[in-house]
Design an enzyme around this catalytic site. Structure first.
Site, PDB file in Angstrom:
ATOM      1  CB  SER A 228      -1.020  -0.037   1.076  1.00 12.50           C
ATOM      2  OG  SER A 228      -2.046   0.748   0.901  1.00 12.50           O
ATOM      3  CG  HIS A 372      -5.663  -2.521   1.256  1.00 12.04           C
ATOM      4  ND1 HIS A 372      -4.777  -2.089   0.063  1.00 12.04           N
ATOM      5  CD2 HIS A 372      -5.078  -1.869   2.164  1.00 12.04           C
ATOM      6  CE1 HIS A 372      -4.146  -1.224   0.238  1.00 12.04           C
ATOM      7  NE2 HIS A 372      -4.048  -1.098   1.485  1.00 12.04           N
TER       8      HIS A 372
HETATM    9  C1  GCU Z   1      -5.223   4.503   2.693  1.00 14.31           C
HETATM   10  C2  GCU Z   1      -4.887   5.473   1.448  1.00 14.31           C
HETATM   11  C3  GCU Z   1      -4.112   4.482   0.075  1.00 14.31           C
HETATM   12  C4  GCU Z   1      -2.967   3.879   1.065  1.00 14.31           C
HETATM   13  C5  GCU Z   1      -3.637   3.144   2.061  1.00 14.31           C
HETATM   14  C6  GCU Z   1      -2.540   2.114   2.732  1.00 14.31           C
HETATM   15  O1  GCU Z   1      -6.418   3.639   2.172  1.00 14.31           O
HETATM   16  O2  GCU Z   1      -5.885   6.021   1.012  1.00 14.31           O
HETATM   17  O3  GCU Z   1      -3.569   5.285  -0.589  1.00 14.31           O
HETATM   18  O4  GCU Z   1      -2.455   2.975   0.096  1.00 14.31           O
HETATM   19  O5  GCU Z   1      -4.324   3.899   2.980  1.00 14.31           O
HETATM   20  O6  GCU Z   1      -1.599   2.401   2.776  1.00 14.31           O
HETATM   21  O7  GCU Z   1      -3.098   1.009   3.374  1.00 14.31           O
END
Ligand code: GCU
Length: 393
Positions: A228, A372
């Protein structure tokens, strides 16, 4: 406001493919002076041009290695992973212009590596972690998903980790500690001032500097990866620093592997909202909120900066926020530069298939079922890809 709307078309967030509006990607292989890149040699000048554009418009400028750097072993445990590995903790001390800064990393290597023997140093997976050291390495559920050291050791890899917060705290007051001690910035930052992602990526390069001095590590086989936000910074680290032998983006999404112009899931306007993550990027990136068409780059160009080195992009079916299709398409568009270097390319129109990893000679991709996350399943695919790149002697 009207002009903004007209430029942007749809302004609400979408998770529906049918709502993606037509867009045109900036041409990867056309240089600023209009000439078209036709050979691998010619790519180098285009690469330099693109790196500068990403610095100016997206991640900000950050100096390279410090004037002076040293590192120190702080502790060593030879009985890690049920006695199969040695876990070491190091501190890196940096100095530039009379200022100092330090941060730590942990390294775990299989026991029995004899650095005096030819070809015995191990490849290493370096994880840019958004979790603290306290959480990682001590909590079974977190290690299973985020950093499965046992799996890596069993498969013959070393692995290292450092924590984003030590480079630049992951919150809106980010600039009061960390790398800013070495590279101070004005407040407000200049348009091309560096943000958190650049700082974390910088940390990865300093750990790699140390690997070059650690005999048990094969510094030519270091995979940098992150999940992420960590995936965004792993990509930028791997783009800037061509010593990384493999670059892996796990669910990196907006500002990472996903094409900004698709405006699917998280958009630039959303990620930069004041209460969200403007401090990850250069202030200049604000100019492109709902104005993606004006960006001189898109994220396929970031991925192309890794070429011709091995690159892996992974997504998860339920992680629509990160736009799995946009992540794959960016990789496929970037593959043009791999083709230029004589490697296999990917077709951007190829439909995404779940649990059916793609491995070309230099590119990897998978779409994992689920949320995710950086899961053991993801790691298994990365290790399989590394096995194929770096067969064991
Ligand atoms: C949030 C953010 C993302 C990021 C994520 C993470 O959701 O909006 O851009 O990738 O955090 O780091 O888990």
């Amino acid at each position: 406001a009207e002009i903004k709307q007209a430029e942007a078309g749809r302004t609400h967030l979408t998770f529906r493919e049918a709502e993606v509006e037509p867009y045109e990607l900036p041409p990867l292989l056309k240089r600023a002076d209009g000439t078209v890149v036709e050979t691998a040699d010619e790519w180098q000048a285009r690469r330099a041009e693109l790196l500068t554009l990403f610095e100016e418009h997206v991640y900000g400028r950050l100096p390279g290695p410090p004037e002076e750097m040293s590192f120190e072993l702080l502790s060593e445990d030879m009985s890690a992973v049920d006695g199969k590995a040695t876990r070491r903790k190091y501190r890196i001390d940096c100095q530039s212009g009379g200022r100092t800064f330090d941060f730590e990393f942990h390294l775990v290597i299989p026991n029995g590596v004899d650095p005096k023997k030819v070809d015995s140093a191990v490849p290493v997976f370096l994880l840019i972690s958004h979790r603290s050291f306290k959480e990682v390495g001590r909590k079974k559920p977190i290690d299973d998903v985020l950093w499965p050291v046992d799996l890596l050791i069993e498969r013959g890899y070393g692995t290292a980790i450092f924590v984003e917060n030590q480079l630049s705290p992951d919150n809106r007051t980010a600039f009061d500690s960390g790398l800013v001690e070495l590279h101070p910035q004005s407040d407000p930052r200049p348009a091309d001032g560096w943000g958190g992602l650049a700082a974390w990526g910088w940390g990865a390069s300093r750990v790699l500097d140390c690997f070059e001095e650690i005999d048990e590590v094969d510094a030519s086989k270091v995979a940098v990866l992150g999940h992420s936000r960590g995936g965004k910074s792993a990509l930028w680290a791997g783009a800037r620093d061509d010593r990384f032998g493999l670059v892996i983006s796990n669910n990196s999404g907006c500002g990472g592997a996903a094409l900004s112009r698709r405006r699917f899931g998280e958009t630039i306007a959303v990620i930069l909202r004041e209460d969200r993550f403007p401090y990850w990027f250069a202030p200049k990136f604000q100019d492109y909120k709902d104005r993606e068409a004006g960006l001189p780059i898109d994220q396929h160009m970031l991925l192309a900066l890794v070429a011709p080195r091995p690159l892996y992009v992974a997504s998860a079916t339920e992680d629509l926020w990160a736009d799995p299709k946009g992540e794959y398409q960016a990789l496929a568009h970037a593959s043009k530069v791999y083709e230029l270097h004589g490697h296999d390319g990917l077709d951007p129109e190829r439909p995404l298939r779940v649990s059916d990893p793609i491995q070309t000679d230099r590119l990897g991709h998978h779409l994992r079922p689920g949320k995710h996350d950086l899961s053991r399943k993801d790691w298994t695919h990365y290790i399989d890809f590394a096995d194929h790149l770096w067969p064991k002697p």
